[in-house]
Design a protein around this motif. Structure first.
Motif, short mmCIF file in Angstrom:
data_model
loop_
_atom_site.label_atom_id
_atom_site.label_comp_id
_atom_site.label_asym_id
_atom_site.label_seq_id
_atom_site.Cartn_x
_atom_site.Cartn_y
_atom_site.Cartn_z
N VAL A 75 -62.01 89.96 -18.38
CA VAL A 75 -61.86 89.43 -19.73
C VAL A 75 -61.34 88.01 -19.61
CG1 VAL A 75 -59.46 90.19 -20.08
CG2 VAL A 75 -61.00 90.00 -22.04
N VAL A 76 -61.70 87.15 -20.56
CA VAL A 76 -61.26 85.75 -20.57
C VAL A 76 -60.13 85.61 -21.59
CG1 VAL A 76 -61.98 83.35 -20.84
CG2 VAL A 76 -63.62 85.06 -20.02
N LEU A 77 -59.07 84.90 -21.20
CA LEU A 77 -57.92 84.70 -22.07
C LEU A 77 -57.71 83.22 -22.34
CD1 LEU A 77 -55.28 87.05 -20.37
CD2 LEU A 77 -56.90 87.63 -22.18
N GLY A 78 -57.17 82.91 -23.51
CA GLY A 78 -56.71 81.58 -23.85
C GLY A 78 -55.25 81.63 -24.24
N THR A 79 -54.42 80.82 -23.60
CA THR A 79 -52.98 80.84 -23.88
C THR A 79 -52.48 79.41 -24.10
OG1 THR A 79 -52.13 80.57 -21.60
CG2 THR A 79 -52.80 82.80 -22.28
N VAL A 80 -51.24 79.33 -24.56
CA VAL A 80 -50.57 78.04 -24.76
C VAL A 80 -49.23 78.10 -24.04
CG1 VAL A 80 -49.70 76.36 -26.41
CG2 VAL A 80 -51.69 77.77 -27.00
N ASP A 81 -48.98 77.17 -23.12
CA ASP A 81 -47.73 77.21 -22.35
C ASP A 81 -46.57 76.62 -23.16
OD1 ASP A 81 -47.71 74.40 -22.11
OD2 ASP A 81 -48.52 74.41 -20.07
#
Length: 316
Positions: free
Chosen positions: A63-69
């Motif tokens: 699965v592909v994830l998008g996050t914000v650090d």
């Protein structure tokens, strides 16, 4: 369903609130579909997973994830496991099982309560589903996502790849830079697939994170002498989730995958949406384009424990 399939409404009928933010509606208005999208959005973007999508996620090995650090930088990444490592115990939640990956720069954005984007994609069948929501760190074997939005995507531009084979992990030290070296340029120049994470911030300060797929013929992403990437934007669903985010908040993260070696190339930086580019004619089929200036580039050799057979079909 296309925008033209939306049935008309009675003038007195109350419309549900559209799910779009200002960046998305600005681009929808630009291409003349704002009214249609205002009607279509509430019908196709749900606050839960339907049964079909719950079953879809259980079948996936990645699965592909998008996050914000914590610094506000967007990152795109992948997580992998035997089918069943993704599970929807109910329509409002999706569970992702797996240990933390400290070498992954996206890991810093997976804290409890963080906003997250997720893309379920099967490169063999070209099915995909996107959702965004909130991370819930309620178990030691991974995390859950409380679903805020879930919607399907058409299979356009997905380069078909079949028969993913798991390989033993072979961790190597990540290589960090502020520019694209020759090896990174070669991977981008030959890529037929990329994933892009982006986000917008609402009036209440909450983030809405999105991660999506972009595809095209090898070389569809161009790398300039200055290291800036140029990406064509082809005709799609007219939602403008990604470009709308970029318009509202010029931060994004890109992920390129070497499907033969498992190398991951992750970068975060500044995107720019270009609606009337003089070089648009040089990109067949593109309706607009966007440019991406990397700030941080991280190569993780062999980090993805899957290998794929060569692409077998091209989809446009």
């Amino acid at each position: 369903m296309s925008p033209t399939d939306v049935p008309s409404r009675s003038p007195t009928e109350i419309r549900p609130a559209p799910p779009w933010h200002a960046g998305e509606t600005a681009l929808q208005a630009r291409v003349g579909v704002a009214e249609r999208m205002a009607e279509l959005g509430p019908r196709v973007i749900r606050d839960h997973l339907i049964e079909q999508h719950q079953a879809f996620y259980r079948q996936l090995p990645y699965v592909v994830l998008g996050t914000v650090d914590p610094d506000g930088e967007a990152w795109a990444t992948v997580r992998t496991g035997a089918p069943g490592f993704l599970d929807a115990p109910d329509p409002a939640h999706l569970r992702v099982r797996g240990a933390p990956q400290p070498d992954d720069p996206a890991e810093a954005g997976l804290s409890d309560g963080a906003a997250l984007g997720l893309l379920g994609i099967d490169l063999g069948t070209r099915r995909r589903n996107r959702l965004n929501g909130t991370v819930m760190r309620d178990r030691p074997d991974g995390f859950a996502i409380r679903v805020a939005q879930s919607f399907g995507n058409c299979p356009q531009y997905i380069r078909v790849r079949t028969d993913p084979e798991p390989v033993p992990p072979a961790p190597a030290a990540p290589q960090r830079s502020h520019h694209l070296d020759a090896q990174a340029r070669a991977l981008v120049a030959g890529a037929e697939t990329l994933f892009v994470a982006s986000y917008a911030v609402g009036a209440d300060g909450r983030r809405q994170v999105d991660v999506s797929h972009r595809g095209g013929p090898a070389g569809f992403v161009r790398v300039g002498a200055d290291g800036v990437l140029t990406v064509p934007d082809y005709s799609g669903n007219r939602f403008f989730n990604t470009l709308g985010n970029m318009l509202a908040n010029p931060r994004a993260g890109l992920l390129f995958v070497d499907f033969a070696t498992g190398d991951l190339l992750q970068m975060t930086g500044r995107p720019e949406v270009v609606l009337d580019a003089p070089d648009l004619a040089e990109l067949p089929g593109a309706e607009r384009l966007w440019r991406f200036t990397p700030r941080t580039v991280i190569r993780r050799p062999g980090a993805w424990p899957l290998r794929f057979a060569p692409a077998t079909a091209r989809s446009r």
